[in-house]
Design an enzyme around this catalytic site. Structure first.
Site, PDB file in Angstrom:
ATOM      1  N   ASP A   1       0.868  -1.182   0.000  1.00 37.06           N
ATOM      2  CA  ASP A   1       0.000   0.000   0.000  1.00 37.06           C
ATOM      3  C   ASP A   1       0.903   1.230   0.000  1.00 37.06           C
ATOM      4  O   ASP A   1       1.152   1.834   1.029  1.00 37.06           O
ATOM      5  CB  ASP A   1      -0.890  -0.026   1.246  1.00 37.06           C
ATOM      6  CG  ASP A   1      -2.035   0.976   1.172  1.00 37.06           C
ATOM      7  OD1 ASP A   1      -2.204   1.599   0.113  1.00 37.06           O
ATOM      8  OD2 ASP A   1      -2.749   1.131   2.178  1.00 37.06           O
TER       9      ASP A   1
ATOM     10  N   ARG B   1       4.611   3.107   2.879  1.00 37.46           N
ATOM     11  CA  ARG B   1       5.159   1.945   3.589  1.00 37.46           C
ATOM     12  C   ARG B   1       6.661   1.829   3.351  1.00 37.46           C
ATOM     13  O   ARG B   1       7.402   1.460   4.246  1.00 37.46           O
ATOM     14  CB  ARG B   1       4.465   0.654   3.135  1.00 37.46           C
ATOM     15  CG  ARG B   1       2.941   0.707   3.147  1.00 37.46           C
ATOM     16  CD  ARG B   1       2.334   1.112   4.466  1.00 37.46           C
ATOM     17  NE  ARG B   1       0.878   1.153   4.397  1.00 37.46           N
ATOM     18  CZ  ARG B   1       0.110   2.055   5.012  1.00 37.46           C
ATOM     19  NH1 ARG B   1       0.671   3.017   5.754  1.00 37.46           N
ATOM     20  NH2 ARG B   1      -1.195   2.024   4.901  1.00 37.46           N
TER      21      ARG B   1
ATOM     22  N   ARG C   1      -5.430  11.986  -0.020  1.00 32.19           N
ATOM     23  CA  ARG C   1      -5.157  10.790  -0.812  1.00 32.19           C
ATOM     24  C   ARG C   1      -5.829  10.879  -2.187  1.00 32.19           C
ATOM     25  O   ARG C   1      -5.520  10.089  -3.081  1.00 32.19           O
ATOM     26  CB  ARG C   1      -5.640   9.550  -0.071  1.00 32.19           C
ATOM     27  CG  ARG C   1      -4.984   9.360   1.280  1.00 32.19           C
ATOM     28  CD  ARG C   1      -5.687   8.299   2.107  1.00 32.19           C
ATOM     29  NE  ARG C   1      -5.556   6.979   1.507  1.00 32.19           N
ATOM     30  CZ  ARG C   1      -6.315   5.930   1.830  1.00 32.19           C
ATOM     31  NH1 ARG C   1      -7.298   6.075   2.728  1.00 32.19           N
ATOM     32  NH2 ARG C   1      -6.113   4.766   1.261  1.00 32.19           N
TER      33      ARG C   1
ATOM     34  N   LYS D   1      -8.287   2.286  -6.743  1.00 30.88           N
ATOM     35  CA  LYS D   1      -9.218   2.136  -5.617  1.00 30.88           C
ATOM     36  C   LYS D   1      -9.940   3.456  -5.345  1.00 30.88           C
ATOM     37  O   LYS D   1      -9.508   4.512  -5.830  1.00 30.88           O
ATOM     38  CB  LYS D   1      -8.458   1.664  -4.370  1.00 30.88           C
ATOM     39  CG  LYS D   1      -7.347   2.630  -3.904  1.00 30.88           C
ATOM     40  CD  LYS D   1      -6.512   2.020  -2.794  1.00 30.88           C
ATOM     41  CE  LYS D   1      -5.465   3.012  -2.303  1.00 30.88           C
ATOM     42  NZ  LYS D   1      -4.559   2.426  -1.296  1.00 30.88           N
ATOM     43  N   HIS D   2     -11.037   3.444  -4.590  1.00 32.16           N
ATOM     44  CA  HIS D   2     -11.751   2.360  -3.933  1.00 32.16           C
ATOM     45  C   HIS D   2     -13.112   2.274  -4.615  1.00 32.16           C
ATOM     46  O   HIS D   2     -13.983   3.094  -4.349  1.00 32.16           O
ATOM     47  CB  HIS D   2     -11.939   2.644  -2.447  1.00 32.16           C
ATOM     48  CG  HIS D   2     -10.665   2.947  -1.690  1.00 32.16           C
ATOM     49  ND1 HIS D   2     -10.072   4.190  -1.677  1.00 32.16           N
ATOM     50  CD2 HIS D   2      -9.878   2.149  -0.917  1.00 32.16           C
ATOM     51  CE1 HIS D   2      -8.985   4.162  -0.907  1.00 32.16           C
ATOM     52  NE2 HIS D   2      -8.838   2.947  -0.442  1.00 32.16           N
TER      53      HIS D   2
ATOM     54  N   HIS E   1     -12.664   1.932   7.985  1.00 31.05           N
ATOM     55  CA  HIS E   1     -11.884   1.154   8.945  1.00 31.05           C
ATOM     56  C   HIS E   1     -12.675   0.953  10.248  1.00 31.05           C
ATOM     57  O   HIS E   1     -12.436   0.003  10.991  1.00 31.05           O
ATOM     58  CB  HIS E   1     -10.563   1.850   9.272  1.00 31.05           C
ATOM     59  CG  HIS E   1      -9.587   1.863   8.133  1.00 31.05           C
ATOM     60  ND1 HIS E   1      -9.558   2.864   7.195  1.00 31.05           N
ATOM     61  CD2 HIS E   1      -8.618   0.991   7.781  1.00 31.05           C
ATOM     62  CE1 HIS E   1      -8.610   2.616   6.324  1.00 31.05           C
ATOM     63  NE2 HIS E   1      -8.010   1.487   6.653  1.00 31.05           N
TER      64      HIS E   1
ATOM     65  N   ASP F   1     -10.760  -4.407  -0.404  1.00 26.71           N
ATOM     66  CA  ASP F   1     -10.063  -3.678   0.638  1.00 26.71           C
ATOM     67  C   ASP F   1      -9.891  -4.640   1.821  1.00 26.71           C
ATOM     68  O   ASP F   1     -10.413  -5.758   1.826  1.00 26.71           O
ATOM     69  CB  ASP F   1     -10.858  -2.432   1.040  1.00 26.71           C
ATOM     70  CG  ASP F   1      -9.965  -1.305   1.564  1.00 26.71           C
ATOM     71  OD1 ASP F   1      -8.796  -1.580   1.920  1.00 26.71           O
ATOM     72  OD2 ASP F   1     -10.438  -0.163   1.638  1.00 26.71           O
TER      73      ASP F   1
END
Length: 526
Positions: free
Chosen positions: A75, A83, A145, A175-176, A188, A260
């Site tokens: 990701d 990351r 984002r 995405k998404h 989340h 996801d």
């Protein structure tokens, strides 16, 4: 060629093939290597798995020693969601900064260089870019984002990003789907709902995905959101109407559909990860992403067994599971071929924005148009070039660059899970390099403004905020700071929705390390 462990039947291998699990640690655990030998075809990496580029390359080599065609996913959006550089902040600005510049060649160049760095470490699938149109300024999880709130802008930059990333031999996962931008809930934590009517969804949410598909995006990630105009009963990840009817049949998408993270509460708290995974594959998903929070062999075993049991009970067609597994294998074949092509053409023709016959690309990057020096046009510096160009600088009166070390007051909100709280952000580190003696503190809550003033004393104040418009306490803290110290500098590192204020206001359109560096250069007059 990978040789599968004896005794693993086709159904079990297919069930393992559609999983994209994570793990803990910076080397592959024995259980993961064993599962690769049994049929697992993908592995997801997170910040906890990465210490340095050399370590990451060794880790991916370890995985490929067990299965040479493994999909290694990450990701890595750049910007706030990184990351590769989780402990330092990203060398690349995120989507919102690229959208603010609105130079598709620059977006493609950033994605190409990011893709090259991923490929050099052995990563061949990136869960990016975000194609969400950030139409709701209160969105707690998309924000910077997204390339922006304008549909056409998001569409053209999504396509450019897909093109650049895949030219490096790394599959894009757009995405998404069908679009997470018009939400006020973070999936989340709970199940968001988008109540836009079908005509709005077609014109706004779906347009960037059409552009991504046209650009050849090898994968698409579903969203855990309820969209009643498309399916009043099931969230997109579990909806056959959305994944098969809309994405496959109406939009004509033939690539890999990835969910996801299934441990996100939008699914886990309502359906559970086992039932959710079965429903997702039945709906048309091809790969189950899990491992951000559940990262162990027990999770893999539970999901494998749930899929096998569903087939045997007649709740999931064996042909659907086999089709999903075959799509995973097809993507693995594409990444192997694309990586070979990219490696053989790393020195493509200079100065061209077009693809050569091999698919490799070289993209020319324009000079900076805002704040700080123009910077190098070399690919190594493209992230900083982009961050400098993304700045929006507003001066109130005659602001003079700082010549003495300031106090940096970071008004710090709670980070969403996608961003995480491990990654540093702000301008203090870069200002300390330019103005030695710079000090900083983090402040939150109703007393943040007065506490920051007390800590700053007589030093110049630089206040750093992130989405001021979403946090009343943050706006109040700025009120307090600016009432007492109107000469303060304000740096907005989120979506710049609030009006600029302060003697100098800098909107960076994201909190990547290079965004902080670009802002610091302006503050110090570099």
């Amino acid at each position: 060629m990978t040789t599968f462990a004896s005794g693993t039947d086709t159904l079990t291998r297919d069930a393992l093939t559609v999983l994209q699990p994570g793990f803990t640690g910076t080397t592959a655990p024995d259980w993961l290597l064993r599962r690769l030998g049994e049929g697992l075809a993908s592995v997801g990496l997170f910040g906890r798995n990465i210490a340095a580029p050399d370590q990451l390359a060794a880790l991916t080599a370890q995985l490929r020693a067990e299965r040479d065609d493994v999909l290694v996913a990450i990701d890595e959006e750049g910007g706030d969601v990184t990351r590769l550089e989780v402990r330092t902040g990203s060398s690349f600005p995120g989507n919102h900064a690229l959208g603010a510049v609105d130079d598709v060649a620059l977006t493609e160049a950033v994605a190409l260089e990011l893709g090259r760095r991923l490929a050099a470490c052995g990563v061949n699938l990136n869960w990016a870019p975000s194609a969400d149109v950030n139409s709701n300024p209160s969105n707690p999880v998309i924000g910077v984002r997204s390339f922006g709130a304008d549909t056409d802008l998001v569409a053209r930059h999504t396509a450019a990003y897909v093109t650049g990333l895949q030219a490096a031999g790394v599959a894009a996962c757009t995405k998404h789907f069908p679009g997470h931008g018009d939400t006020a809930v973070d999936s989340h934590h709970a199940l968001p709902r988008i109540d836009a009517d079908l005509s709005v969804l077609q014109a706004r949410e779906l347009a960037p995905f059409r552009a991504a598909i046209a650009a050849g995006s090898r994968a698409v990630m579903s969203a855990h959101i309820l969209v009643p105009a498309l399916d009043p009963d099931r969230p997109a990840t579990l909806s056959r109407r959305i994944l098969t009817g809309l994405l496959r049949e109406e939009l004509g998408y033939e690539g890999l559909i990835v969910t996801d993270g299934m441990e996100m509460q939008a699914i886990a708290a309502t359906y559970g990860i086992e039932r959710g995974s079965v429903l997702a594959i039945a709906a048309g998903a091809d790969a189950i992403c899990v491992g951000g929070g559940l990262a162990d062999d027990d999770t893999v075993r539970r999901l494998r067994d749930a899929l096998v049991a569903a087939v045997r009970a007649g709740d999931l067609a064996e042909e659907r599971l086999a089709d999903a597994a075959n799509r995973v294998r097809a993507l693995a074949e594409w990444t192997a071929a694309a990586a070979a092509t990219s490696r053989s053409h790393t020195n493509g023709s200079n100065g061209s924005n077009a693809s050569n016959g091999s698919g490799a690309r070289t993209v020319t990057v324009g000079a900076s148009s805002a704040g700080g020096p123009a910077g190098s046009d070399s690919t190594a510096d493209v992230g900083l070039v982009a961050a400098r160009r993304a700045l929006t600088v507003t001066r109130s009166g005659a602001f003079s660059p700082l010549t003495e070390a300031p106090y940096v007051a970071a008004l710090t909100p709670v980070a969403n899970i996608a961003v995480g709280d491990e990654t540093p952000w702000g301008v203090a580190a870069e200002l300390a390099r330019l103005l030695p003696g710079t000090e900083t503190g983090s402040f939150t809550g109703e007393d943040a403004g007065s506490s920051a003033l007390a800590a700053a004393g007589s030093r110049p104040v630089v206040a750093v905020v992130r989405d001021e418009h979403r946090h009343p306490w943050m706006a109040a803290a700025l009120d307090t700071l600016l009432a007492a110290r109107p000469d303060s500098v304000v740096v907005e590192m989120g979506v710049p929705q609030s009006a600029p204020r302060g003697a100098l206001h800098i909107a960076t359109h994201g909190a990547a390390r290079v965004c902080g560096q670009a802002a610091a250069e302006v503050i110090a007059g570099e």
